[in-house]
Design an enzyme around this catalytic site. Structure first.
Site, PDB file in Angstrom:
ATOM      1  N   ARG A  79       2.465   8.326  -0.404  1.00  0.00           N
ATOM      2  CA  ARG A  79       2.387   7.233  -1.368  1.00  0.00           C
ATOM      3  C   ARG A  79       1.361   7.604  -2.430  1.00  0.00           C
ATOM      4  O   ARG A  79       0.157   7.514  -2.184  1.00  0.00           O
ATOM      5  CB  ARG A  79       1.979   5.947  -0.641  1.00  0.00           C
ATOM      6  CG  ARG A  79       2.377   4.663  -1.359  1.00  0.00           C
ATOM      7  CD  ARG A  79       1.731   3.468  -0.695  1.00  0.00           C
ATOM      8  NE  ARG A  79       0.288   3.528  -0.841  1.00  0.00           N
ATOM      9  CZ  ARG A  79      -0.582   2.943  -0.035  1.00  0.00           C
ATOM     10  NH1 ARG A  79      -0.165   2.238   0.996  1.00  0.00           N
ATOM     11  NH2 ARG A  79      -1.881   3.046  -0.248  1.00  0.00           N
TER      12      ARG A  79
ATOM     13  N   HIS B 160      -1.027   0.770  -2.464  1.00  0.00           N
ATOM     14  CA  HIS B 160      -0.014  -0.021  -1.767  1.00  0.00           C
ATOM     15  C   HIS B 160       0.775  -0.866  -2.756  1.00  0.00           C
ATOM     16  O   HIS B 160       1.992  -0.905  -2.735  1.00  0.00           O
ATOM     17  CB  HIS B 160      -0.703  -0.916  -0.731  1.00  0.00           C
ATOM     18  CG  HIS B 160       0.201  -1.934  -0.137  1.00  0.00           C
ATOM     19  ND1 HIS B 160       1.330  -1.581   0.568  1.00  0.00           N
ATOM     20  CD2 HIS B 160       0.166  -3.293  -0.147  1.00  0.00           C
ATOM     21  CE1 HIS B 160       1.950  -2.696   0.977  1.00  0.00           C
ATOM     22  NE2 HIS B 160       1.264  -3.733   0.555  1.00  0.00           N
TER      23      HIS B 160
ATOM     24  N   TYR C 205      -9.191   4.246  -0.247  1.00  0.00           N
ATOM     25  CA  TYR C 205      -9.131   4.808   1.113  1.00  0.00           C
ATOM     26  C   TYR C 205      -8.274   6.077   1.178  1.00  0.00           C
ATOM     27  O   TYR C 205      -8.309   6.787   2.169  1.00  0.00           O
ATOM     28  CB  TYR C 205      -8.600   3.755   2.086  1.00  0.00           C
ATOM     29  CG  TYR C 205      -7.326   3.095   1.586  1.00  0.00           C
ATOM     30  CD1 TYR C 205      -6.089   3.681   1.796  1.00  0.00           C
ATOM     31  CD2 TYR C 205      -7.363   1.904   0.861  1.00  0.00           C
ATOM     32  CE1 TYR C 205      -4.930   3.104   1.316  1.00  0.00           C
ATOM     33  CE2 TYR C 205      -6.213   1.316   0.370  1.00  0.00           C
ATOM     34  CZ  TYR C 205      -4.991   1.923   0.605  1.00  0.00           C
ATOM     35  OH  TYR C 205      -3.852   1.354   0.113  1.00  0.00           O
TER      36      TYR C 205
HETATM   37  C1  LIG Z   1       5.725  -8.290   9.557  1.00  0.00           C
HETATM   38  C2  LIG Z   1       4.858  -7.922   8.410  1.00  0.00           C
HETATM   39  N1  LIG Z   1       3.553  -7.686   8.596  1.00  0.00           N
HETATM   40  C3  LIG Z   1       2.749  -7.357   7.572  1.00  0.00           C
HETATM   41  C4  LIG Z   1       3.238  -7.251   6.297  1.00  0.00           C
HETATM   42  C5  LIG Z   1       2.308  -6.929   5.112  1.00  0.00           C
HETATM   43  N2  LIG Z   1       2.633  -5.610   4.572  1.00  0.00           N
HETATM   44  C6  LIG Z   1       3.464  -5.441   3.531  1.00  0.00           C
HETATM   45  S1  LIG Z   1       3.805  -3.834   3.212  1.00  0.00           S
HETATM   46  C7  LIG Z   1       2.744  -3.337   4.441  1.00  0.00           C
HETATM   47  C8  LIG Z   1       2.580  -1.888   4.736  1.00  0.00           C
HETATM   48  C9  LIG Z   1       3.912  -1.300   5.076  1.00  0.00           C
HETATM   49  O1  LIG Z   1       3.771   0.014   5.514  1.00  0.00           O
HETATM   50  P1  LIG Z   1       5.049   0.914   5.705  1.00  0.00           P
HETATM   51  O2  LIG Z   1       6.046   0.211   6.583  1.00  0.00           O
HETATM   52  O3  LIG Z   1       4.598   2.242   6.146  1.00  0.00           O
HETATM   53  O4  LIG Z   1       5.728   0.971   4.269  1.00  0.00           O
HETATM   54  P2  LIG Z   1       5.043   1.533   2.930  1.00  0.00           P
HETATM   55  O5  LIG Z   1       4.449   0.366   2.221  1.00  0.00           O
HETATM   56  O6  LIG Z   1       4.040   2.545   3.321  1.00  0.00           O
HETATM   57  O7  LIG Z   1       6.177   2.102   2.171  1.00  0.00           O
HETATM   58  C10 LIG Z   1       2.168  -4.430   5.079  1.00  0.00           C
HETATM   59  C11 LIG Z   1       1.223  -4.357   6.197  1.00  0.00           C
HETATM   60  C12 LIG Z   1       4.606  -7.531   6.136  1.00  0.00           C
HETATM   61  N3  LIG Z   1       5.191  -7.490   4.932  1.00  0.00           N
HETATM   62  N4  LIG Z   1       5.399  -7.855   7.184  1.00  0.00           N
END
Ligand SMILES: Cc1ncc(C[n+]2csc(CCOP(=O)(O)OP(=O)(O)O)c2C)c(N)n1
Ligand SMILES: Cc1ncc(C[n+]2csc(CCOP(=O)(O)OP(=O)(O)O)c2C)c(N)n1
Ligand SMILES: [Mg+2]
Ligand SMILES: [Mg+2]
Lengths: 325, 326, 325, 326
Positions: free
Chosen positions: A240, A244, A252
């Site tokens: 990424r 975020h 971080y």
């Molecule tokens: C069930 C749930 N818990 C927490 C979140 C908050 N949240 C949104 S994106 C994210 C990180 C997602 O990480 P990943 O699945 O690796 O996808 P990336 O964003 O790295 O593409 C979090 C914790 C959420 N959307 N849904």
């Protein structure tokens, strides 16, 4: 490897550039305050939706998540409609009812994401099961991040898919972070693909920044799924590049790490190949970029000029009985 | 006494409780080094280390379950669910494991834990960053439910929640995180759970509310000021247990009730209050009980839709007029 | 293998017999209409709780499920209190508030099961995490069936345990069925132990009807957990000889299959070893059985004579504020 | 017209709908060859085969999610949750995925599916085989909630649910599975969702109830027969949507209301009805609205505890006296 015709190669390149340039526009619109709520970009990960969706037919169904903007476009949502969606306009697929990429289309085979990570995996398994029950050779493709793979729904969805050998391809985008959490704190293993074994099907880990690796892995998985071979999990290793979301400075993420991965940019890498192999000349490239830019101009214009939905529409579409007449 | 925001007050409450009591822990997604999606836990990891401030994978069910295991072992975990909308993923752990523990062990085991979650709408979050799930939990025996409306209350209530020997779900209206500001004492104070706050005394109407709606009620009151009405404004603070005593005392005086809440109208906490009043204070009611609440739809995203969806100042004014003119 | 002293061997035998005989009493009480609700027996699976709990200390914590009656006894609930629990009496650990084995004890380190399968796995992970945070060498042990391992909570609990390398032993009782559903319809793999790899720790599959195999595997896992080595998943292959519950005729279990497994009865097998190796004489065995029988007589008497809780107690213990004064 | 039990009526409804419409499927734990924990799906696997009657692993979240995927693709899945108490494990899939689908796609996609689950107490099931979770879902926009009280209704309502284009949660009071018996027509009939059933007309009190409480209300009425009271007994059948029309018509006539439900008192559906009445029918109410419901505790196991817990005939009689003597 790349025994692909030039036309196909340039289509892949176009789709990756479209994704990148679309998101760059979004970034601008966000800074202008025109996008409300979170904006999650896939910069550096574009090869994944592009290389996987390249194998899909209109009757196939995808369930993308928040970093899969490319998938929506390739599966057929026109840029202007997607732009309108993201600006919360009446002309977007959700008619302004939900935010960002939370857009679906029955006709185009797109299950709308919800924010609830991994929740669309069992749903996609159900879609794939529907194809199997009907004896059709369409397939479902479910996207998710390595972070989402830690939720219970991942486990339950993959287990069901494995038992019934449904035509489902699981595309994991392992970009090393879930929000601020590095992958070592998300799981005690290096690779999400290991998890496929728990469900009786194959998992592979590939270089997600290499469009050819993505394309090839997906080709095999799709063929297998269409021919009754059941699910495959493809873990695409990537990174990424941005935070975020657009409001996250992502301190971080170590600077060297980020720098290292910038060098592995999937678009630059693909472009290098295309140029060196003589598939892409300078003017050809300019052409592609110009076309995308003007398509995006048009899309932004359309979206900005589109009306917001009228407030009282908030009460519609809860049940069939309060649909429009 | 410095003026701080609600999210700062929440952070301060956790910090002070962690300093006071070694058994207090924080657990959730991105709560560590990063300090939480809304920065509510900022600095705690640095101060208390990884054994007391625990980052978790995306696993809401495990977050609650692990917290429950810690609570059984004598810790006082404060679990963060990144958005209240995701609490649905830990639902079973809350309602079937946590809420029931004391009951099914006849008091031998219990769960002194807090589940914090940013809730409610008003920030263009769409369906999944806007929900007010308090109604589900107020209907669930064995958990307490709190929604603060000010920075001052947030600190005192969160401290009470952490010290409580039973599970408390603490919903924080994210709309207020930085909008609600108070002079918050830097020393220790606790606001008891189950006590409502009479923000303004009055004789004509009891306006009962909580969370961000407190602020909309206040501005409605300003609008109504010219009209020479005497309105009693009550901030519930605790959704469960309800402070029946304060509510009943007010209604006995005013004989008119408006209930304002951001949760869905149907079976939001206002339904319970209306039912209680119509059962136990029937003879004191001079007019219908009017509810001002969100409609029974998901929370839409686009500004005009969200604006339409949310109960507003003018709805409150209208409701007050309705009971006054009845 | 069995380099165990005679005393220990006879203790294991005693505990297995106690479990079997306790459950046989329950079966009778059930037919007399004295047990209301479901009765789930572990006949043929007794070696698992017995061989695993043999390694535990009072400060260790277990989270047993519905087919772990032996674990409750070995962890220290006296037969008469457990009997009272099952009859819904005031003198049982839950004071009649919940059914069957839904009994816990803070002092004895028993997390009470709820019916929600797999839900106690994350809780046990939390307990183990507590030991780790405190720097104690106590451990937690979580029991579950192969059926329960398909729930999301299994995934989330094991993932957390793996990341934090908590002192947790996961004991899977793979008895080939989840209610009527054969294992092939529950998962596309042969062994739940494969799943441990998804969480970065070891999983082993052993013969759950062989008390020595169970004892040995647990010994290793416990030692590893106590010494900071993190979790182990021990899958004990076994078979559910009786129906899912006493009201289930289990016609779906093929007669030959059942017959085959009856031959592998863990108690008969252990007894054969003990007799042949000269550890257990006929009179010694009779002694054990007599003692158990009279303990059970006492337990049943105690339970039957115990009062039901008074109805109005239904309102107690919801919150600390309505505890007894 | 043969007399059959409620569970047989439910089975018949599924069988007939599966014969009528190829898109109807059944999915859940042990629903196949075995015919379901309560035998509600007995024979369906044999008649319709494994493609239409699908056994699943123990995965309530996947059961709902897979059903939703099937529904999106044009099937009409009937998902069984083995006991209503386990529906908490599929909670997110219901409230955040299923209930919202039509709304967030502006009607482009929708979820014609049914979730069936044996609910409620009275069979010594203890905390986890006795729950009445309808309150949570009545508070959730986008799902309909039904609880039948008779074999006849169960068949007609389940058929309506299967044909409905929106998700319907169908709670079956397991206490009635074999106790409720009716002459049930073998041919096709449908009872519309959202229509209450006036079981007995009367002028003095509206006694509004549903599920197994209908039977306790009936026996209370027998007790009250000698007293020359005229009681209108209403079986809601649909908890959501509520049949306001029927309720309001009754209350306008009787001016006295008793609400009887087995769910927890706080925020059970009776709270909403009381709130609606106190808001919209205030002038018609001559007395307090009395609720007869289960207390706010988990459902205990031991016979005296469960007996104490459950709302009973005598509680209903008392409540009727209360409003009559007010
Ligand atoms: C069930 C749930 N818990 C927490 C979140 C908050 N949240 C949104 S994106 C994210 C990180 C997602 O990480 P990943 O699945 O690796 O996808 P990336 O964003 O790295 O593409 C979090 C914790 C959420 N959307 N849904
Ligand atoms: C979440 C949940 N779903 C369904 C059930 C109903 N149920 C009780 S036991 C059982 C089978 C359990 O199988 P397994 O985990 O293999 O344990 P076993 O009974 O074989 O020992 C089922 C489906 C339940 N108790 N909890
Ligand atoms: Mg990621
Ligand atoms: Mg089993």
């Amino acid at each position: 490897m790349p025994a692909l015709p030039k036309k196909k190669l340039l289509r892949l390149y176009h789709d990756m550039m479209l994704t990148r340039m679309f998101e760059d526009r979004l970034s601008k619109l966000y800074r202008q305050g025109k996008i409300l709520g979170g904006l999650y970009l896939s910069t550096g990960q574009e090869a994944i939706p592009v290389g996987t969706c390249a194998h899909l037919r209109e009757d196939d169904v995808i369930s993308p998540v928040h970093r899969d903007l490319g998938a929506f476009l390739i599966k057929g949502i026109e840029p202007r409609f997607l732009m309108a969606q993201i600006l919360g306009k009446e002309t977007g697929p959700s008619k302004g009812r939900d935010s960002f990429l939370h857009a679906g289309s029955k006709r185009l085979g797109i299950i709308p994401p919800t924010s609830i990570l991994a929740s669309t995996i069992p749903i996609a398994a159900g879609v794939a099961f529907a194809f199997k029950v009907r004896g059709e050779d369409s397939i479902a493709v479910s996207y998710f991040g390595e972070g989402g793979s830690n939720r219970g729904d991942f486990h339950e969805g993959l287990n069901f898919a494995g038992i019934h050998k449904v035509p489902l391809v699981l595309v994991c985008e392992n970009n090393k972070y879930a929000y601020s959490t590095p992958v070592e704190k998300e799981m005690a293993i290096c690779c999400v693909s290991y998890r496929a074994e728990s469900y009786g099907f194959e998992g592979v880990t590939i270089d997600g920044n290499d469009i050819f690796a993505v394309y090839d892995a997906m080709e095999k998985a799709v063929e297998k799924a269409r021919n009754g071979g059941g699910p495959t999990l493809i873990e695409c290793m990537t990174y990424r590049i941005k935070g975020h979301s657009e409001h996250d400075e992502a301190k971080y993420q170590p600077a060297e790490e980020k720098e290292e991965w910038k060098q592995k940019d999937p678009i630059a890498r693909f472009k290098k190949f295309l140029t060196e192999s003589g598939h892409l000349g300078e003017s050809e490239e300019q052409d592609i970029i110009d076309k995308i830019a003007s398509a995006l101009d048009e899309a932004v214009k359309f979206a900005e000029e589109s009306p917001f939905p009228p407030g009282e529409d908030a009460l519609k579409h809860v049940f069939a009985t309060n649909e429009e007449p | 006494m410095p003026e701080i925001t609600m999210v700062e007050a929440i952070r301060l409450a956790m910090k002070e409780e962690m300093e006071r009591d070694e058994s207090v822990m924080v657990i959730g997604e991105d709560v560590g080094m990063y300090g939480g999606a809304f920065r509510a836990t900022e600095g705690l990891y640095q101060q208390f280390g990884p054994n007391r401030v625990v980052d978790t994978p995306i696993s809401e069910s495990a977050i609650v379950g692990v917290a429950l295991g810690l609570a059984i072992m004598g810790f006082r975990p404060v679990a963060e669910i990144q958005f209240a909308d995701f609490i649905s993923c830990g639902f079973d752990q809350i309602v079937n494991q946590t809420a029931t523990l004391r009951y099914r062990t006849a008091g031998d085991m219990f769960a002194p834990m807090v589940i914090r979650a940013p809730s409610a709408a008003g920030v263009h979050g769409g369906l999944y960053h806007s929900q007010s799930p308090e109604g589900w939990f107020a209907h669930t025996p064995g958990v307490k439910v709190i929604v603060p409306s000010s920075a001052y209350d947030a600190k005192g209530l969160l401290k009470a929640a952490i010290r409580d020997d039973d599970p408390v779900i603490f919903f924080e209206p994210k709309y207020l995180y930085r909008r609600a500001k108070d002079d918050v004492p830097e020393d220790d104070y606790v606001i008891p759970i189950g006590k409502a706050n009479v923000l303004q005394e009055g004789d004509d109407v009891s306006l009962i509310t909580y969370g961000s709606m407190v602020h909309h009620c206040r501005s409605a009151l300003e609008k109504l000021e010219a009209e020479d009405l005497s309105i009693e404004l009550i901030d519930l603070r605790s959704i469960m247990p309800l402070d029946k005593e304060t509510i009943y005392a007010s209604v006995k005086k005013t004989n008119r009730v408006v209930l304002a809440y951001e949760d869905h109208k149907t079976l939001g906490i206002g339904a319970e209050i209306a039912a209680l009043l119509s059962e136990e204070l029937f003879e004191y009611l001079d007019t219908p009980i009017v509810r001002v609440a969100a409609p029974d739809t998901p929370v839409p995203y686009s500004p005009p839709l969200e604006e339409f969806y949310l109960p507003k100042e003018e709805d409150i004014v209208k409701a007050v007029h309705k009971v006054i003119e009845y």
